[in-house]
Enzyme design. Sequence first.
Site, PDB file in Angstrom:
ATOM      1  N   ASP A  72      26.969   4.454 -59.077  1.00 63.94           N
ATOM      2  CA  ASP A  72      26.445   3.535 -58.074  1.00 63.94           C
ATOM      3  C   ASP A  72      25.152   2.812 -58.444  1.00 63.94           C
ATOM      4  O   ASP A  72      25.057   1.595 -58.333  1.00 63.94           O
ATOM      5  CB  ASP A  72      26.224   4.278 -56.755  1.00 63.94           C
ATOM      6  CG  ASP A  72      27.472   4.967 -56.248  1.00 63.94           C
ATOM      7  OD1 ASP A  72      28.488   4.988 -56.971  1.00 63.94           O
ATOM      8  OD2 ASP A  72      27.441   5.480 -55.131  1.00 63.94           O
ATOM      9  N   GLU A 114      26.531  18.894 -58.114  1.00 63.85           N
ATOM     10  CA  GLU A 114      27.067  17.546 -58.296  1.00 63.85           C
ATOM     11  C   GLU A 114      26.669  16.993 -59.659  1.00 63.85           C
ATOM     12  O   GLU A 114      27.474  16.400 -60.376  1.00 63.85           O
ATOM     13  CB  GLU A 114      26.546  16.653 -57.167  1.00 63.85           C
ATOM     14  CG  GLU A 114      27.150  15.276 -57.112  1.00 63.85           C
ATOM     15  CD  GLU A 114      26.622  14.472 -55.928  1.00 63.85           C
ATOM     16  OE1 GLU A 114      27.050  13.305 -55.780  1.00 63.85           O
ATOM     17  OE2 GLU A 114      25.787  14.991 -55.149  1.00 63.85           O
TER      18      GLU A 114
END
Length: 416
Positions: A164, A388
């Site tokens: 992103d 993550e």
Amino acid sequence: MIRSAAARVLFGNWTGHSTVPSHSLYPHQWSWDSAFIAIGLRHLSPRRAQIELESLLGSQWSDGRIPHISFSPSVARDAYFPGPDFWQATTSGGVETSGIIQPPVHALAAWLTHEAAPEESVRRNFLPRVYPKLVAWHAYLRTRRDLGGHGLVAIVHPWESGMDNSPAWDAALARVEPAPLDSFTRRDTDHASDADRPTDLDYGRYVQLAGTYRDHGYDDATTPFEFALEDPCFNALLIASEHALASIASALSLAPSPHLKAAAELTESLASLFADGTFRVRDLTNGELVAVDTIAGLIPLLVPRLPQATELLATARGPRFRLGEAKLVPSYDLTGPAFEPGRYWRGPSWFNTAWLIHRGLTTLEQNALAEALREDVLKLAAGTDFAEYVDPHTGEARGARDFSWTAALALDLERS
């Protein structure tokens, strides 16, 4: 044992038909997440891995695109932003989705899932059902998204890359007037540290780009894209998935040649993104390669018979990424001016990109490097409660814990 711990995460994040990346941070079904998750799930339950992919393909649009989010009706509509009310996109089957896409790992995941249990796959008629949907997905990408005319797929939003807030997008995003901060409410920072996440300015620009696409009916021909770039990672994954489609076609007694031809054409076109020992994104606004080096430029290592493989491997092992020395593989140039070891895709190391690099190293028969990376993935996944992502210097856990693709891909490498 990592198998039982990974199974706990994957079964805990299972919703009955798909797997959420994280119940807190990402409570719906995400496109490339589900592909990576299926790759791990196949070792626990091939049937569940097949259902994971079938569920995602159930949100496919009539034009062939696979949206990056398939929203769950059982989750509160405002639990994630942008949610279904923002996107205003519903399939003919009544599934609410986002309007943008993510990298095409799906055919590769489908083929690996089939290979894990061919008899179960045949019994459930898995390949015949998913093959035409995957063909339509690739056709959408290669026709409607060849915005530059270079034979490469373009992304029209940073989220479409899956990376992103990569520094590779900074210059293009700087041209975008952000949506006012008081026009939306972020939900991601309710569950993760502000220091780990994209900034409010980034988010304002993401919202503006998505809103413009939505307001033009998600029409690739008429939307005035302020952000349109050819991403080497996205295109490398399409090449890998075309090779996978060729294998699927052969298994179905169909001609593999169209997929092999597409893979060859894409590989040839990808060469136009190669500069300074790596692959870079091309900004279609000015036609220039962006002189920013990220993990996206290394992912083509997994492309079969890549002509630039030797130079690319040297870059991966050099000071920019320190493959074999850093933890996993950093998401951004360690020597770059925008490097931040803890902020999302601006430096931290991710498990999914490490898995892709490992696959490339194996293909190149770089066995010592591949094994060292495999061991690093397993150690860090287990030691961080399946974080993550991690700090590339220290291995410190960042982002969410019990993250599904971390568990899935660690499980896959544990079995390799």
